[in-house]
Design a protein around this motif. Sequence first.
Motif, PDB file in Angstrom:
ATOM      1  N   UNK A 176      62.520 -27.436  -8.677  1.00 54.05           N
ATOM      2  CA  UNK A 176      62.188 -26.105  -9.220  1.00 54.05           C
ATOM      3  C   UNK A 176      61.721 -25.101  -8.170  1.00 54.05           C
ATOM      4  N   UNK A 177      61.423 -25.563  -6.965  1.00 54.78           N
ATOM      5  CA  UNK A 177      60.925 -24.663  -5.934  1.00 54.78           C
ATOM      6  C   UNK A 177      61.987 -24.078  -5.018  1.00 54.78           C
ATOM      7  N   UNK A 178      63.247 -24.531  -5.172  1.00 53.90           N
ATOM      8  CA  UNK A 178      64.270 -23.982  -4.264  1.00 53.90           C
ATOM      9  C   UNK A 178      65.676 -23.929  -4.859  1.00 53.90           C
ATOM     10  N   UNK A 179      65.961 -24.717  -5.882  1.00 55.45           N
ATOM     11  CA  UNK A 179      67.352 -24.917  -6.307  1.00 55.45           C
ATOM     12  C   UNK A 179      68.029 -23.596  -6.691  1.00 55.45           C
ATOM     13  N   UNK A 201      60.112 -22.260   1.108  1.00 55.31           N
ATOM     14  CA  UNK A 201      60.147 -23.157   2.264  1.00 55.31           C
ATOM     15  C   UNK A 201      58.997 -24.172   2.209  1.00 55.31           C
ATOM     16  N   UNK A 202      57.867 -23.741   1.648  1.00 61.40           N
ATOM     17  CA  UNK A 202      56.736 -24.660   1.486  1.00 61.40           C
ATOM     18  C   UNK A 202      57.123 -25.808   0.555  1.00 61.40           C
ATOM     19  N   UNK A 203      57.829 -25.486  -0.531  1.00 56.21           N
ATOM     20  CA  UNK A 203      58.308 -26.523  -1.451  1.00 56.21           C
ATOM     21  C   UNK A 203      59.260 -27.483  -0.748  1.00 56.21           C
ATOM     22  N   UNK A 204      60.152 -26.922   0.045  1.00 54.60           N
ATOM     23  CA  UNK A 204      61.141 -27.767   0.726  1.00 54.60           C
ATOM     24  C   UNK A 204      60.492 -28.636   1.796  1.00 54.60           C
ATOM     25  N   UNK A 228      51.340 -31.032  -5.496  1.00 55.43           N
ATOM     26  CA  UNK A 228      52.703 -31.569  -5.517  1.00 55.43           C
ATOM     27  C   UNK A 228      53.772 -30.784  -4.789  1.00 55.43           C
ATOM     28  N   UNK A 229      53.845 -29.486  -4.936  1.00 55.76           N
ATOM     29  CA  UNK A 229      55.023 -28.820  -4.367  1.00 55.76           C
ATOM     30  C   UNK A 229      54.681 -27.447  -3.840  1.00 55.76           C
TER      31      UNK A 229
END
Length: 847
Positions: free
Chosen positions: A700-703, A739-742, A846-847
């Motif tokens: 959910x943070x980059x897709x 980018x933080x999520x990735x 978590x993300x």
Amino acid sequence: MLNEQLKEKFRQVVENKFQIYNSLFMSLPYDKMTNIGMLLPFLYEESKAGYEAGKDPLQIVEEFFTKHTELRTEEQKLELLFKIIQYIERQVVLFDSIEDAAFSKLHSESDAGTVMQLHERSVQENKLDEIRAKMKDFAVRVVFTAHPTQFYPNAVQGILHDLRGAIMEDSVTEIDTLLQQLGKTPFVNKEKPTPLDEARSIIYYLRYVYYDTIGELYKKLKNRFGTKDYVPNPNIVQLGFWPGGDRDGNPFVTADITLKVAEELRGNILKCYYGHLKNLRRRLSFRGITEILEELSQQLYHSIFHSEELISAEEILSKINAAEKILDEYHNGLFRELLDDFRDRVKIFGTHFATLDIRQDSRVHQQVVDSIISKKSDLNVENLSSEDKLKWLLETDIVLDPAEFESITKETLQSVINVKEIQKKNGERGMHRYIISNSDEIKDVLYVYAFFKLCGYKVEDINIDIVPLFETIEGLGNAQDVMRQLYELPLYKKHIEKRGNYQTIMLGFSDGTKDGGYLKANWEIYETKEHLTKISEEYGIKVIFFDGRGGPPARGGGKTHDFYASQGKTIANHKIEITIQGQTITSVFGNKDQAKYNFEQLLTAGLENDVFKNSAKDLAENERRLLQELAEISFKKYSDLKSHPMFVPYLQEMSTLQYYGRTNIGSRPTKRGSGNELKFEDLRAIPFVGSWAQLKQNVPGFFGFGFALNEMKKSGRFDEVKALYKGSDFFRTLVLNSMMSMNKSYFPLTSYMKNNRKFGGFWNILNDEYELSKKMMLELTGFEMLQQEEPLSRKSVKIREKIVLPLLSIQQYALMKIQKGEGNTEAYEKLVTRSLFGNINASRNSA
């Protein structure tokens, strides 16, 4: 140069200390945990080398057993894995404590976004008067939510607090003792905490962190910006509270629980005043003043322990003012600043401490409405339109008794009746908002207005803000039409005039991201805010946006100061309101240094936005069109993923989704609805986002983001996107948060899934988009690595990921055993559930 200095400082005060204290930690005699400290590095090395070589978690863990232990039976192996989990959990607490203790050494009073920096800039640019004027029309409210992502039990929280203090003092003896205590203290609640338990857990922070933090922050604002003729509004920093009032999908929150939580909030702020007054009386020991403060102390004491003996904030202030008069007339104003500080706290916190909100889902309200009409009229509910139902509710003059009804109708009506009692005891600030989840239509707001009328409130006594929460992409799209209709309705117009012509509107990032994907949700919310700002201004209404932002970028979080500082003049800026939950409370607002710093960051972001002009905050027409295009392309990509037949089955069978509900971390169910079939729309945002995080995939943070960027590149328009990144603070913040999520993703952990007959193709879709997004964002930013400009965050993530890698291997090992139907399924399921704790704690949301 500054980045290098920060990295070196981090190495000294965090990394080195962790190595030293971790070595001490490794030799402690924990119950049944002997030699774990020596075995753990082997599991880490097997995991690291194994994933690089393309091995799966099953191979890695079994090879670890073969090479480094003599264990042969399944029972022995499981026992060791549980011990390793317990050990890693404690390593995480140690690292948390060390990092938190180092906070003040890694951040300065003059950092960007601090009050000191804001004041210096205001002086340099001759903007002090404008900042003071903005302060009159501005506030920040941080709302603690009831979401169950706080995995540390209260006992561990206490150790964490003490450990942080011992580390700051470098007291090796105390650290040694506390680590021993940590080794023998359970990390798991025996039973799920009730909503009242959850409330008390967060009230601990209110009492021992925020009472002083916010008081000291207000004093700093007074000292920096106050003048003889100007005093900042003491209501400029506020606290909100959802535990015990948020009944959306939580059957354990009752009207009675809400009353008890309100009483806890009131009792705890009075205890803060009583303790504060005790210290104050040691200094103000003068004739005439002693008697007044003694009487006030007695009143506070009786009001704490006898709830019928109410004391109001006005009565407390009256006593303080009387003492001040004598102090000035007869004692030369000695210790006046101490009395001022006490008075400021009373003005800030009243008798409520934090504003307790009620929240319920619009679909539940629909059930309540049908129940009321069926019981109290001759009408056939099945044949009535929403307009007919609303007309009957607003025009009938009956007063309902909750006792006439059952279950949710009874509870809803009793909650409405209780508002008056809570306002009487805690003041109007104690409870003045009713939030409606999944608001899509005008009726969703007006039903709540009708409930107050049906419970016997006169129009002039409805002292409540009715707050629609627009969260899905469809809901966001309807928002402006719904609000326009409300603003034009005479009944609601009169109500809103009575509320000072302010309208609070909540926007849900979490469900928006779940529904529309990262880029689409953020852009949709941005545009919705613009539309609602414009409509509200047309009708002379000041709109306040309340953001359900959570902690990680996938839930709308990330670098909050940058996010709010990036919003231009087209978005109303009367107040910044955000929700924080679970680990965000401990990791961002968990101690005085962190809390003060992050409250300041929010405050200055809002103040700067109006006063200091910056073209990078305002989007040009061509930038808007480009953002819209990017959002639509990414939405299409994410929608295709969501509609993939394997989407829900993948989460159900390959992730930890179903295990969230088995953890004793909170009283709230992991999904709305009671059916057995898992539907996408019933998934709650926290287990949804959290399950992707446990897989180290953070979808959910980059897709869709990388896909959209690549489409632009393929059509020869990548330079436009680069210009957008350089010219728009908003877009830049979105990129950096993604980018933080990735950076917290690690696809090699689950690469074994690509060979799975059922889910291999689906895993490849996720992995391909991750690789594409990483490549495109690095190309866009010119970075060589993710989070290149955030050395502290990057180093922290790196160490945490290293600590937690063996835990991830164990979790995936257990999931693979379950999928294959091998061995003791019940034990492996417990292993999965148990490993959730450390993973979440280590990742800090978590993300």
